[in-house]
Design an enzyme around this catalytic site. Structure first.
Site, PDB file in Angstrom:
ATOM      1  N   HIS A 104      -9.447   0.943   4.800  1.00 47.17           N
ATOM      2  CA  HIS A 104      -8.450   1.095   5.208  1.00 47.17           C
ATOM      3  C   HIS A 104      -8.498   2.094   6.426  1.00 47.17           C
ATOM      4  O   HIS A 104      -9.457   2.991   6.265  1.00 47.17           O
ATOM      5  CB  HIS A 104      -7.416   1.606   4.280  1.00 47.17           C
ATOM      6  CG  HIS A 104      -5.743   1.573   5.004  1.00 47.17           C
ATOM      7  ND1 HIS A 104      -5.298   2.720   5.911  1.00 47.17           N
ATOM      8  CD2 HIS A 104      -4.876   0.752   4.937  1.00 47.17           C
ATOM      9  CE1 HIS A 104      -4.014   2.302   6.429  1.00 47.17           C
ATOM     10  NE2 HIS A 104      -3.997   1.262   5.692  1.00 47.17           N
ATOM     11  N   GLY A 143       2.550   2.170  10.919  1.00 49.30           N
ATOM     12  CA  GLY A 143       3.309   3.312  10.794  1.00 49.30           C
ATOM     13  C   GLY A 143       4.323   3.462  12.209  1.00 49.30           C
ATOM     14  O   GLY A 143       4.703   4.501  12.190  1.00 49.30           O
ATOM     15  N   GLU A 189      -5.503  -4.911  10.268  1.00 47.33           N
ATOM     16  CA  GLU A 189      -4.257  -3.858  10.470  1.00 47.33           C
ATOM     17  C   GLU A 189      -4.591  -3.500  11.779  1.00 47.33           C
ATOM     18  O   GLU A 189      -5.466  -2.301  11.708  1.00 47.33           O
ATOM     19  CB  GLU A 189      -4.234  -2.767   9.546  1.00 47.33           C
ATOM     20  CG  GLU A 189      -3.893  -3.638   8.047  1.00 47.33           C
ATOM     21  CD  GLU A 189      -3.314  -2.581   7.188  1.00 47.33           C
ATOM     22  OE1 GLU A 189      -2.429  -2.584   6.692  1.00 47.33           O
ATOM     23  OE2 GLU A 189      -3.822  -1.647   6.876  1.00 47.33           O
ATOM     24  N   GLU A 234      -6.869   4.502   7.563  1.00 52.86           N
ATOM     25  CA  GLU A 234      -6.738   5.926   7.286  1.00 52.86           C
ATOM     26  C   GLU A 234      -8.133   6.492   6.500  1.00 52.86           C
ATOM     27  O   GLU A 234      -8.246   7.529   6.495  1.00 52.86           O
ATOM     28  CB  GLU A 234      -5.402   5.914   6.436  1.00 52.86           C
ATOM     29  CG  GLU A 234      -4.402   5.805   7.376  1.00 52.86           C
ATOM     30  CD  GLU A 234      -3.142   5.218   6.805  1.00 52.86           C
ATOM     31  OE1 GLU A 234      -2.965   5.262   5.362  1.00 52.86           O
ATOM     32  OE2 GLU A 234      -2.142   5.068   7.452  1.00 52.86           O
ATOM     33  N   GLY A 243       3.041  -1.079   4.239  1.00 52.78           N
ATOM     34  CA  GLY A 243       3.034   0.376   3.934  1.00 52.78           C
ATOM     35  C   GLY A 243       4.348   0.720   3.768  1.00 52.78           C
ATOM     36  O   GLY A 243       5.025   0.643   2.690  1.00 52.78           O
ATOM     37  N   GLY A 244       5.079   1.538   4.874  1.00 55.07           N
ATOM     38  CA  GLY A 244       6.476   2.129   4.675  1.00 55.07           C
ATOM     39  C   GLY A 244       7.596   1.331   3.891  1.00 55.07           C
ATOM     40  O   GLY A 244       8.244   1.802   2.949  1.00 55.07           O
ATOM     41  N   ASN A 252       0.867  -1.274  -0.055  1.00 55.54           N
ATOM     42  CA  ASN A 252       0.071  -0.026   0.176  1.00 55.54           C
ATOM     43  C   ASN A 252       0.966   1.265  -0.128  1.00 55.54           C
ATOM     44  O   ASN A 252       1.538   1.628   0.992  1.00 55.54           O
ATOM     45  CB  ASN A 252      -0.891  -0.007   1.059  1.00 55.54           C
ATOM     46  CG  ASN A 252      -1.882   1.246   1.485  1.00 55.54           C
ATOM     47  OD1 ASN A 252      -1.978   2.126   0.537  1.00 55.54           O
ATOM     48  ND2 ASN A 252      -2.491   1.318   2.614  1.00 55.54           N
ATOM     49  N   TRP A 253       0.969   1.877  -1.285  1.00 56.50           N
ATOM     50  CA  TRP A 253       1.892   3.067  -1.362  1.00 56.50           C
ATOM     51  C   TRP A 253       1.093   4.390  -0.766  1.00 56.50           C
ATOM     52  O   TRP A 253       1.946   5.534  -0.718  1.00 56.50           O
ATOM     53  CB  TRP A 253       2.392   3.381  -2.682  1.00 56.50           C
ATOM     54  CG  TRP A 253       3.375   2.163  -3.174  1.00 56.50           C
ATOM     55  CD1 TRP A 253       4.031   1.319  -2.416  1.00 56.50           C
ATOM     56  CD2 TRP A 253       3.734   2.231  -4.722  1.00 56.50           C
ATOM     57  NE1 TRP A 253       4.779   0.629  -3.455  1.00 56.50           N
ATOM     58  CE2 TRP A 253       4.684   1.172  -4.400  1.00 56.50           C
ATOM     59  CE3 TRP A 253       3.569   2.671  -5.532  1.00 56.50           C
ATOM     60  CZ2 TRP A 253       5.527   0.718  -5.581  1.00 56.50           C
ATOM     61  CZ3 TRP A 253       4.035   2.261  -7.208  1.00 56.50           C
ATOM     62  CH2 TRP A 253       5.099   1.191  -6.875  1.00 56.50           C
ATOM     63  N   LYS A 254      -0.103   4.410  -0.238  1.00 50.97           N
ATOM     64  CA  LYS A 254      -0.747   5.348   0.324  1.00 50.97           C
ATOM     65  C   LYS A 254      -0.310   6.859  -0.689  1.00 50.97           C
ATOM     66  O   LYS A 254      -0.582   6.440  -1.865  1.00 50.97           O
ATOM     67  CB  LYS A 254      -0.256   5.703   1.815  1.00 50.97           C
ATOM     68  CG  LYS A 254      -0.212   4.409   2.551  1.00 50.97           C
ATOM     69  CD  LYS A 254       0.076   4.501   3.933  1.00 50.97           C
ATOM     70  CE  LYS A 254      -0.257   3.150   4.775  1.00 50.97           C
ATOM     71  NZ  LYS A 254      -0.040   3.327   6.237  1.00 50.97           N
ATOM     72  N   SER A 302       3.624  -2.077  10.231  1.00 56.73           N
ATOM     73  CA  SER A 302       5.057  -2.193  10.643  1.00 56.73           C
ATOM     74  C   SER A 302       5.969  -3.484  10.186  1.00 56.73           C
ATOM     75  O   SER A 302       6.751  -3.946  11.022  1.00 56.73           O
ATOM     76  CB  SER A 302       5.485  -1.860  12.099  1.00 56.73           C
ATOM     77  OG  SER A 302       5.039  -0.614  12.583  1.00 56.73           O
TER      78      SER A 302
HETATM   79  P1  13P Z   1       3.210   0.494   7.653  1.00 59.24           P
HETATM   80  O1  13P Z   1       3.739  -0.990   7.004  1.00 59.24           O
HETATM   81  O2  13P Z   1       3.767   1.643   7.313  1.00 59.24           O
HETATM   82  O3  13P Z   1       2.973   0.265   9.097  1.00 59.24           O
HETATM   83  O4  13P Z   1       1.641   0.656   7.090  1.00 59.24           O
HETATM   84  C1  13P Z   1       0.643  -0.453   7.338  1.00 59.24           C
HETATM   85  C2  13P Z   1      -0.380  -0.170   6.602  1.00 59.24           C
HETATM   86  O5  13P Z   1      -1.380   0.620   6.661  1.00 59.24           O
HETATM   87  C3  13P Z   1      -0.629  -0.818   5.069  1.00 59.24           C
HETATM   88  O6  13P Z   1      -1.902  -0.706   4.651  1.00 59.24           O
END
Ligand code: 13P
Length: 259
Positions: free
Chosen positions: A95, A173, A167, A97, A234-235, A9-11, A213
């Site tokens: 998600h 994050g 999640e 977010e 994510g990150g 997920n590149w957000k 994470s």
């Molecule tokens: P991180 O891997 O940056 O914690 O993000 C997880 C996430 O929200 C994937 O959708």
């Protein structure tokens, strides 16, 4: 045996040029990988470029969200048919977010899930509790509620494409990855709720991923837990070598389990 999935997920990162440059480095690193599915969810303005760049490879591309209607006066939205029109075949739904910053409700996640299935998209539904709910002993209640709302009036025979991503909001994050036993407990709660809604067969077939994470250093420990069918990253998915290492470190563990 459920086929593992590693999803990125590149957000709100990466322009089309940056996305294509990533894929130029990444695709050769994973081209021999066929034991798990790989999906990348770029931001909307990079989606068409990513779809074009992964065409004919072992990597899929998806949108990070969509509306549930096919068209209408909804400024800023993208519809299921619009995604299909650019050959997009995956979509992330609910998600945390989106739930927090875009006020997406459980009902909306359900409408979107039905629309995704009707359009033939592979939907990945995200669920997870906040730290506050966990500390109040409400993890099970939150997960059961989110799953039961998302799956409301979905028919068992239509459910096969659905993927769930657990999640926990407190792990996203933050660098504090959940423990494998905490994740396994959550996945069992989710699977039981799915079984109650869609039957045991659909529940045992559905992939449930973990997100929060995930890094190249912790993926092997996570994948050693039989309840964990993959990861939503994510990150650590923003760098091609990091994502390729996650895939490489995830693979031998699940292979060993399936032998
Ligand atoms: P991180 O891997 O940056 O914690 O993000 C997880 C996430 O929200 C994937 O959708």
């Amino acid at each position: 045996m459920r086929k593992p999935v590693i999803a990125a997920n590149w957000k709100m990162y990466k322009t089309p040029t940056e996305s294509v440059a990533f894929l130029h480095e990444f695709l050769p690193l994973v081209k021999a990988c066929c034991d798990l599915e790989i999906a990348i969810y770029p931001t909307m303005s990079s989606l068409a470029s990513v779809i074009e760049a992964v065409k004919g490879t072992n990597v899929s591309a998806g949108a990070q969200t969509m509306h549930w209607l096919n068209e209408g006066p909804y400024t800023g939205q993208t519809s299921p048919t619009m995604l299909a029109s650019i050959n997009c075949d995956h979509v992330l739904l609910g998600h945390s977010e989106r739930r927090i910053y875009a006020h997406e409700t459980d009902d909306m996640v359900n409408w979107k899930l039905k629309a995704a299935l009707a359009q033939g998209l592979v939907p990945m539904v995200c669920v997870g509790e906040t730290a506050e709910k966990r500390d109040s002993g409400l993890t099970e209640a939150v997960l059961r509620w989110q799953i039961s709302c998302a799956l409301n009036s979905i028919r068992p025979q239509d459910a096969a494409p659905i993927i769930i991503a657990y999640e926990p909001v407190w792990a996203i994050g933050t660098g504090s990855v959940a423990r494998p036993d905490q994740i396994a407990d959550a996945h069992r709660i989710i699977r039981r709720e799915i079984a109650g809604r869609l039957g045991k067969h659909a529940a045992s077939e559905m992939r449930i991923l973990y997100g929060g994470s995930v890094k190249p250093e912790n993926i092997a420990r996570l994948m050693a837990e039989p309840e964990i069918d993959g990861a939503l990253v994510g990150g650590a998915s923003l760098d091609p070598h990091s994502l390729a290492s996650i895939i490489e470190n995830a693979l031998p563990v699940k292979r060993a389990i399936s032998l």
